[in-house]
Design a protein around this motif. Structure first.
Motif, PDB file in Angstrom:
ATOM      1  N   GLY A 104      29.668  19.811  88.615  1.00  0.00           N
ATOM      2  CA  GLY A 104      30.144  18.614  89.310  1.00  0.00           C
ATOM      3  C   GLY A 104      31.139  17.811  88.492  1.00  0.00           C
ATOM      4  O   GLY A 104      31.292  18.009  87.288  1.00  0.00           O
ATOM      5  N   ARG A 105      31.817  16.882  89.155  1.00  0.00           N
ATOM      6  CA  ARG A 105      32.791  16.034  88.469  1.00  0.00           C
ATOM      7  C   ARG A 105      32.085  15.229  87.381  1.00  0.00           C
ATOM      8  O   ARG A 105      31.074  14.579  87.644  1.00  0.00           O
ATOM      9  N   PRO A 106      32.594  15.233  86.148  1.00  0.00           N
ATOM     10  CA  PRO A 106      31.925  14.481  85.080  1.00  0.00           C
ATOM     11  C   PRO A 106      32.120  12.979  85.233  1.00  0.00           C
ATOM     12  O   PRO A 106      33.232  12.498  85.462  1.00  0.00           O
ATOM     13  N   VAL A 158      21.818   4.071  89.475  1.00  0.00           N
ATOM     14  CA  VAL A 158      23.133   4.531  89.928  1.00  0.00           C
ATOM     15  C   VAL A 158      23.177   6.052  89.939  1.00  0.00           C
ATOM     16  O   VAL A 158      23.669   6.673  90.899  1.00  0.00           O
ATOM     17  N   ILE A 159      22.665   6.671  88.874  1.00  0.00           N
ATOM     18  CA  ILE A 159      22.655   8.133  88.790  1.00  0.00           C
ATOM     19  C   ILE A 159      21.813   8.734  89.911  1.00  0.00           C
ATOM     20  O   ILE A 159      22.197   9.735  90.541  1.00  0.00           O
ATOM     21  N   ALA A 160      20.669   8.127  90.185  1.00  0.00           N
ATOM     22  CA  ALA A 160      19.820   8.626  91.274  1.00  0.00           C
ATOM     23  C   ALA A 160      20.534   8.506  92.623  1.00  0.00           C
ATOM     24  O   ALA A 160      20.421   9.390  93.482  1.00  0.00           O
ATOM     25  N   GLY A 165      23.248  11.317  92.741  1.00  0.00           N
ATOM     26  CA  GLY A 165      22.615  12.608  92.936  1.00  0.00           C
ATOM     27  C   GLY A 165      23.234  13.741  92.134  1.00  0.00           C
ATOM     28  O   GLY A 165      23.998  13.541  91.193  1.00  0.00           O
ATOM     29  N   ASP A 166      22.897  14.960  92.560  1.00  0.00           N
ATOM     30  CA  ASP A 166      23.194  16.150  91.771  1.00  0.00           C
ATOM     31  C   ASP A 166      24.630  16.648  91.901  1.00  0.00           C
ATOM     32  O   ASP A 166      25.000  17.615  91.239  1.00  0.00           O
ATOM     33  N   GLY A 167      25.442  16.036  92.727  1.00  0.00           N
ATOM     34  CA  GLY A 167      26.803  16.528  92.914  1.00  0.00           C
ATOM     35  C   GLY A 167      27.748  16.164  91.784  1.00  0.00           C
ATOM     36  O   GLY A 167      28.927  16.543  91.811  1.00  0.00           O
ATOM     37  N   ARG A 221      31.786   7.125  94.330  1.00  0.00           N
ATOM     38  CA  ARG A 221      32.098   8.188  95.279  1.00  0.00           C
ATOM     39  C   ARG A 221      33.479   8.004  95.882  1.00  0.00           C
ATOM     40  O   ARG A 221      34.254   8.973  96.023  1.00  0.00           O
ATOM     41  N   GLU A 222      33.798   6.776  96.262  1.00  0.00           N
ATOM     42  CA  GLU A 222      35.100   6.510  96.876  1.00  0.00           C
ATOM     43  C   GLU A 222      36.248   6.807  95.926  1.00  0.00           C
ATOM     44  O   GLU A 222      37.264   7.369  96.315  1.00  0.00           O
TER      45      GLU A 222
END
Length: 253
Positions: free
Chosen positions: A23-25, A42-44, A47-49, A248-249
């Protein structure tokens, strides 16, 4: 597979966690005395992407003490983490002090930065002789509580004067950051909280946030991703969905 361990830099070593994966670092930069635990919500939310990389600054969390707690030392620490983990062009997500570190890094190394999310960081500070004296008084009054705050991830294993030195330098660098933000060539999205925090009062924090308005007009790469109701101290705890949405945005753009 998540990796965790110590990354050596200068006379110290930084406790680092890297979830790995394709995933994107995203690299998370902490508040001035905070440890990496504050990013867990924030990490939760994200998620895993994503590939999440967190680390404790010198004398914070599980990292070792140092003879150098300067802002330049913090930039070297970020370089050491990126190099050790083989990370190229991450998204930097910085809260407070970490936001200032992030925009200075993006200014110096735009080719090594995809973009920046600044969580309640803005170019203003308490400066001058009166400001420095005020900061020193604040930390000397709090000196007996500092060992306790370090146990809950909101203080460093430093003396009161060392805490003050970090804060004084941060205020001076932040206050001088307007030209840096004006010339940035990487996108920056701000998440802005409301109200004051420990050591401030009388609407100082909201006045500081207002300094961003003319900068948004002068540099179109600077935008506000979210305005949230929590204050500076509680923003990662109470408004982690807004922070994650802004990450995300920016990643999608």
């Amino acid at each position: 597979m998540t990796w965790s361990g110590m990354i050596p830099v200068d006379d110290t070593a930084l406790y680092t966690r890297d979830t790995g994966g394709p995933g994107r670092p995203v690299v998370y930069l902490n508040g001035a005395y905070a440890d990496q635990s504050h990013w867990r919500r924030v990490i939760a939310e994200l998620g895993d992407g994503y590939r999440h990389i967190t680390y404790d600054e010198r004398a914070r969390g599980r990292s070792r003490r140092s003879a150098d707690y300067s802002f330049e030392g913090c930039l070297r620490d970020l370089d050491a983490v990126l190099t050790a983990r083989g990370v190229d062009r991450p998204l930097l997500v910085g809260w407070s002090f970490g936001g200032v570190v992030a925009w200075h890094w993006a200014d110096r190394f735009p080719e090594r930065t995809l973009g920046v999310v600044c969580v309640d960081a803005f170019p203003v500070g308490v400066t001058g002789e009166e400001g420095r004296a005020r900061i020193r008084r604040l930390f000397r009054r709090a000196r007996f509580a500092l060992p306790i705050t370090s146990l809950i991830g909101m203080g460093a294993r430093m003396s009161a004067d060392q805490h003050a030195d970090v804060n004084i330098e941060l205020n001076e660098i932040a206050a001088a950051s307007v030209p840096v933000l004006e010339r940035l060539t990487r996108p920056v999205r701000f998440v802005l909280a409301t109200g004051d925090s420990m050591g401030s009062g009388g609407g100082e924090m909201d006045a500081g946030r207002a300094t961003l308005e003319p900068l948004l007009a002068r540099n179109p790469l600077l935008t506000v991703g979210a305005r949230v109701p929590s204050n500076h101290t509680g923003v990662l705890r109470r408004d982690s969905p807004a922070v994650a949405r802004t990450v995300r945005e920016l990643a999608a753009s």
